[in-house]
Design a protein around this motif. Structure first.
Motif, PDB file in Angstrom:
ATOM      1  N   UNK A 811      29.570   3.394 -16.042  1.00 54.62           N
ATOM      2  CA  UNK A 811      28.597   2.994 -15.151  1.00 54.62           C
ATOM      3  C   UNK A 811      28.981   2.335 -13.989  1.00 54.62           C
ATOM      4  N   UNK A 812      30.187   1.826 -13.885  1.00 56.83           N
ATOM      5  CA  UNK A 812      30.816   1.280 -12.691  1.00 56.83           C
ATOM      6  C   UNK A 812      30.891   1.973 -11.452  1.00 56.83           C
ATOM      7  N   UNK A 813      31.253   1.325 -10.369  1.00 58.43           N
ATOM      8  CA  UNK A 813      31.852   1.909  -9.245  1.00 58.43           C
ATOM      9  C   UNK A 813      33.307   2.891  -9.898  1.00 58.43           C
ATOM     10  N   UNK A 814      33.697   3.782  -8.999  1.00 50.62           N
ATOM     11  CA  UNK A 814      33.207   4.307  -7.774  1.00 50.62           C
ATOM     12  C   UNK A 814      31.752   5.009  -8.105  1.00 50.62           C
ATOM     13  N   UNK A 815      31.173   5.429  -7.199  1.00 47.27           N
ATOM     14  CA  UNK A 815      29.797   6.229  -7.238  1.00 47.27           C
ATOM     15  C   UNK A 815      30.013   7.577  -6.761  1.00 47.27           C
TER      16      UNK A 815
END
Length: 987
Positions: A811-815
């Motif tokens: 769920x965390x970056x990178x997007x």
């Protein structure tokens, strides 16, 4: 991840076993559509074949897994269900003889325990079969060195041979020692066997050359030639010993030259590997596109040959194996083709009969299951973008520069700037590293004064603007469109403030950032381009814009704020100290808050209730209720209070007190501390601490600190942990981690989440200051968006690629992940992405499907969001319960594709359909460009190309079919169906 086998996958695996066991075919093609879990079918096939061999009292079950690159191997090898596996870096054929012998040494022990020994060996053609590629890897050479130096012929020259084979690598002696130990484990009989084979295969000429070069030196080419010869010899020895029971070839269309007869080293080894004399070796080919399934008239060769049709016949020849079976198939297929091309069809019955015969032949060596995609793809974002002045200026400035350089130096003819370059990337000269065009321009500029006289504002970024966080124009209509899609035309969107993808199934309502419509539909973005410059440009520009909207905002009030590139004193780094209160998994506080008890309530209401419960806990504790209340912001004291609540006795109570902010902090800790959330999942202190460390590392990054400082108006650094806790609470961190745990199919997140949190990477780019000079290039940080373009195969690059893949599936970056064809086949990117950008359109509809298949997969983000929307109600449910509800209500007569891959939208009410989220196909098109026609052609062909399976001159056939105006039912009846589940259902 260990996905349960689904009914359609089980049916396919059982059909493949039937082909092997009862029909007598050793070669089967599993051609399930992209994203339907061919690897899990392969796992089930392995299990069935293993049980079959166990019944036959097999003494050692061996599987070889061949795939197109190390990234796919690393992702899939654990899914195949065999624990005894070599690492990718040790899977070279030249090393297999050692692995085989070590495995055989374990046979006796496993047989005593009643088990059949088993082993799986991964091979990748780009590293395993190519012996012309320089000098191999150090591990290969170290093993070869160990074995050669034990031969009488080389014993007197061990040091020289070892030095020759080291090629100057570090830690060479450590490698030598490690393989020395392994060889000793195998015993003297192993060395005797290998030495005996070497006496036959190692010619006197090669041995003498090795000794001569080792003693007297040689050039690089001579060294490489000898080493490659040795690698090939040892690989032949390994393959002689290997004799696998099952070979699984994954995405084999990327290396179908292995199926051809040839004289080069690669073909020679492959032919030996697939020798029909090895009657026990079964081969399973995995590929959604085993051959090019469609070709246009323009793609036909000048002599009229159809590569698609030739590819199809080549694969069929391999599958049917014998000349008799191949001839029989070709006769039936030619009859089907001729019948299909008749233009005077009145009665479809002869065509259906011919189709059924062809289908039966194919079904004896091939299985294919397809999903139904009704309503899952939203193409509203396929639209024209605005042509900016910079689009035109960049072309004009680049062409003028090239013309000027060509005029100044007649020996330098630069020609015309490729229009596709201009359409693909702004600030072209900043991003086209490793392109011949830039090399020529830079070389010409170094001998010219043209740079002084030509404007290059649209060709190169400004170093000063970057370092001072000044606005930088998008420079192209395409990039502006993507920017506005993510950040908004006027910065009205808040993507730059997200540190994770908002939960698909939030447990409570929190006002603000995570309650907006944008947050609820937020998704990571997978971007494909035909050009390697594009991932570099996208990663740099989007990450810069994110920083501009955060660091740039802070600099408006404090010009001293800088994101320094120095490791020390970097902005906001490591504000949350190690072993802080956010890393402590407090069981007492974890038990005080349960998401199920407060599902759907307002966060403000929950905080009031939890605060009262904590206050009661403090009051009931003899030591804590006697402590004075004073001061605030002492994280160390609050941590001590948490430990006391868990039953620890402090050594010194004289300095203890209750800080004035303790209740508010403890409330947020109970609801959303990373350690407490993780402890609620696993009940394991160690794993919870590991999860917490990983999440805290996110907040210790400069770009994260800038986000928190902007959102919380840059309170003092001592307040940072309070702001972080509030962010975790309003961001529904517990729901985020639970969703991630559901996809991982484990409550122990420590290892996965640690690997998924990657550091900020840097890309070097040219600016106006550095082009054509020796001056150091500008280092640009990539964190919001990153590229996935590394084609090299080294231990380091494979590890980096694995981390990038895991990061994008967390769920965390990178997007934003931008890639080229390297990310197009075989890799999963679907856990948190439902948006896909085709920056450049592919040439073939199947390539379009391959790209979109990266995010249109099992329990992808769109499916999870829709299941949550359809089945969440006033009662709390786990993710397993939500999918169970969807399964019970929607599956009906469908296979298990429902609800895990597809939803039958026609069974939903109009109100339910309005709620659904879809996979967004984003294609920015320049007005009046040929890309618009190209896109329409791709989509139109997608609807019919499966009927043209294995046909020559397909485009003409498609036109015939379109002119027949067949109904949907007739098209369905004429379409070849190779799905075992469908055939079982009809029986």
């Amino acid at each position: 991840m260990s996905q349960d086998i689904k009914d359609f996958q089980r049916a396919t695996a059982e059909r493949i076993l039937h082909i092997y066991k009862d029909l007598g075919h050793r070669r089967v093609l599993l051609a399930d559509e992209v994203g339907l879990g061919k690897t899990f079918v392969a796992r089930q096939v392995i299990q069935l074949v293993r049980e079959w061999h166990k019944e036959m009292n097999d003494d050692f079950f061996k599987v070889v897994y061949i795939c197109s690159n190390a990234n796919i191997a690393d992702q899939n090898i654990k899914k195949l269900g065999i624990d005894n596996c070599m690492s990718i870096s040790e899977s070279r054929p030249s090393m297999q003889h050692l692995h085989i012998k070590l495995a055989e040494k374990r046979i006796t022990q496993q047989q005593d325990e009643g088990n059949m020994p088993e082993s799986i060996i991964p091979l990748t053609p780009s590293t395993s079969f190519r012996f012309y590629s320089a000098q191999g890897i150090a591990k290969e050479r170290a093993l070869i060195c160990n074995i050669l130096c034990r031969m009488d012929r080389f014993a007197a020259h061990q040091n020289e041979v070892a030095n020759f084979l080291s090629c100057g690598v570090k830690h060479w002696q450590e490698l030598i020692n490690s393989y020395d130990s392994s060889i000793q484990q195998c015993g003297e009989d192993y060395l005797q066997e290998i030495h005996k084979k070497l006496q036959t295969k190692l010619s006197n000429e090669t041995a003498n050359q090795l000794l001569e070069f080792a003693q007297n030196g040689c050039d690089y080419q001579q060294r490489s030639s000898i080493i490659n010869t040795l690698r090939r010899i040892f690989a032949e020895i390994s393959i002689d010993m290997l004799d696998p029971d099952l070979v699984v070839m994954d995405e084999f269309q990327r290396f179908n030259s292995l199926l051809e007869q040839g004289e080069d080293e690669q073909s020679m080894l492959a032919n030996k590997f697939f020798d029909d004399k090895r009657s026990n070796t079964k081969i399973l080919l995995l590929s959604a596109t085993p051959y090019k399934p469609y070709s246009t008239l323009e793609e036909l060769n000048t002599d009229g040959k159809d590569e698609h049709y030739n590819d199809f016949l080549k694969v069929m020849d391999f599958l049917f194996a014998t000349k008799d079976k191949t001839n029989q198939f070709q006769l039936i297929w030619q009859n089907y083709s001729a019948t299909l091309k008749r233009t005077d069809v009145v009665d479809l019955e002869p065509l259906i009969t011919a189709k059924n015969s062809a289908e039966e032949q194919l079904y004896s060596v091939m299985c294919r299951t397809e999903r139904f995609n009704r309503g899952i793809i939203n193409d509203d974002q396929v639209k024209d973008v605005q042509v900016l002045p910079e689009d035109i200026l960049s072309f004009a400035e680049c062409q003028k520069l090239m013309d000027c350089l060509s005029e100044e130096n007649p020996n330098t003819r630069l020609g015309n700037v490729p229009m596709e370059y201009i359409k693909s990337s702004p600030y072209l000269l900043s991003f086209i590293d490793k392109y011949k065009l830039k090399e020529k321009i830079v070389k010409a500029l170094q001998q010219s004064d043209a740079k002084k006289h030509h404007k290059m504002d649209t060709l190169l970024l400004s170093k000063s603007a970057i370092n001072k966080y000044r606005p930088i124009k998008a420079g192209s209509g395409k990039l502006k469109y993507l920017h506005d899609l993510i950040f908004g035309a006027h910065r009205e969107k808040k993507a730059h403030f997200f540190l994770w993808v908002p939960a698909s199934y939030p447990y409570y309502k929190a006002e603000g950032l995570f309650e907006t419509d944008e947050a609820k539909s937020f998704s990571k973005i997978l971007l494909f381009s035909s050009w390697e410059m594009v991932p570099r440009m996208i990663s740099v520009m989007l990450s810069y814009y994110e920083e501009f909207y955060t660091f740039g905002k802070l600099r408006e009030s404090d010009k001293q704020i800088r994101y320094t590139s120095q490791k020390k004193n970097r902005y906001g780094e490591n504000r949350l100290k190690a072993d802080s209160l956010l890393e402590y998994p407090c069981p007492t506080l974890a038990s005080i808050f349960s998401p199920a008890d407060f599902y759907g309530e307002e966060l403000s209401t929950i905080r009031k209730e939890i605060k009262q419960r904590i206050q009661q806990e403090l009051a009931e504790h003899e030591l804590l209720r006697s402590l004075p209340q004073r001061g605030r912001n002492n994280a160390r004291i609050i941590l001590s209070i948490m430990k006391i609540l868990d039953g620890e006795t402090p050594e010194d109570v004289t300095n203890l007190y209750i800080p004035s902010n303790a209740l508010d902090v403890l409330t947020n800790i109970a609801i959303a501390s990373p350690a407490v959330c993780a402890y609620r999942q696993s009940g394991n202190n160690e794993d919870a601490q590991r999860v917490a460390k990983a999440v805290i590392s996110v907040f210790n990054k400069p770009e994260s600190a800038a986000i928190i400082d902007v959102l919380y108006s840059k309170k003092s650094e001592e307040d940072y942990y309070e702001s972080v806790l509030d962010y975790c609470a309003v961001g529904n961190l517990q729901a985020v981690l639970d969703e991630y745990a559901h996809m991982l199919e484990t409550n122990f997140l420590g290892e996965s989440i640690t690997d998924a949190i990657i550091g900020t990477s840097n890309l070097s780019i040219d600016t106006k200051n550095s082009l054509g000079k020796e001056e150091k290039k500008q280092q640009m940080r990539c964190h919001f968006a990153i590229p996935f373009i590394d084609k090299t195969i080294t231990d380091k690059s494979v590890a980096r690629s694995k981390n990038i893949r895991m990061a994008f599936n967390a769920p965390f970056r990178p997007f934003v992940l931008s890639t080229t064809s390297i990310g197009q086949e075989g890799l999963d990117f679907h856990w948190y992405a439902r948006k896909i950008v085709h920056w450049n359109l592919p040439s073939n509809p199947v390539d379009l499907e391959q790209r979109e298949g990266r995010i249109n997969r099992y329990k992808c983000l769109a499916i999870r969001r829709n299941v949550a929307k359809l089945y969440s109600n006033e009662t709390f449910h786990t993710w397993d319960e939500l999918f169970a509800m969807g399964y019970a209500e929607l599956k009906g007569s469908f296979s298990d594709i429902v609800p895990y891959w597809c939803l039958p939208t026609e069974q939903l009410t109009s109100k339910q359909r309005e709620k659904l989220e879809r996979i967004e196909r984003i294609v920015p098109l320049y007005p009046l460009s040929r890309d618009r026609y190209k896109y329409q052609r791709l989509i139109n062909v997608l609807a019919l190309y499966r009927m043209t399976l294995g046909q020559p001159r397909q485009e003409e056939l498609l036109n015939l079919l379109e002119n027949m105006h067949l109904s949907e039912e007739q098209l369905k009846e004429l379409t070849i169906d190779l799905c075992p589940y469908n055939k079982q259902k009809r029986m």
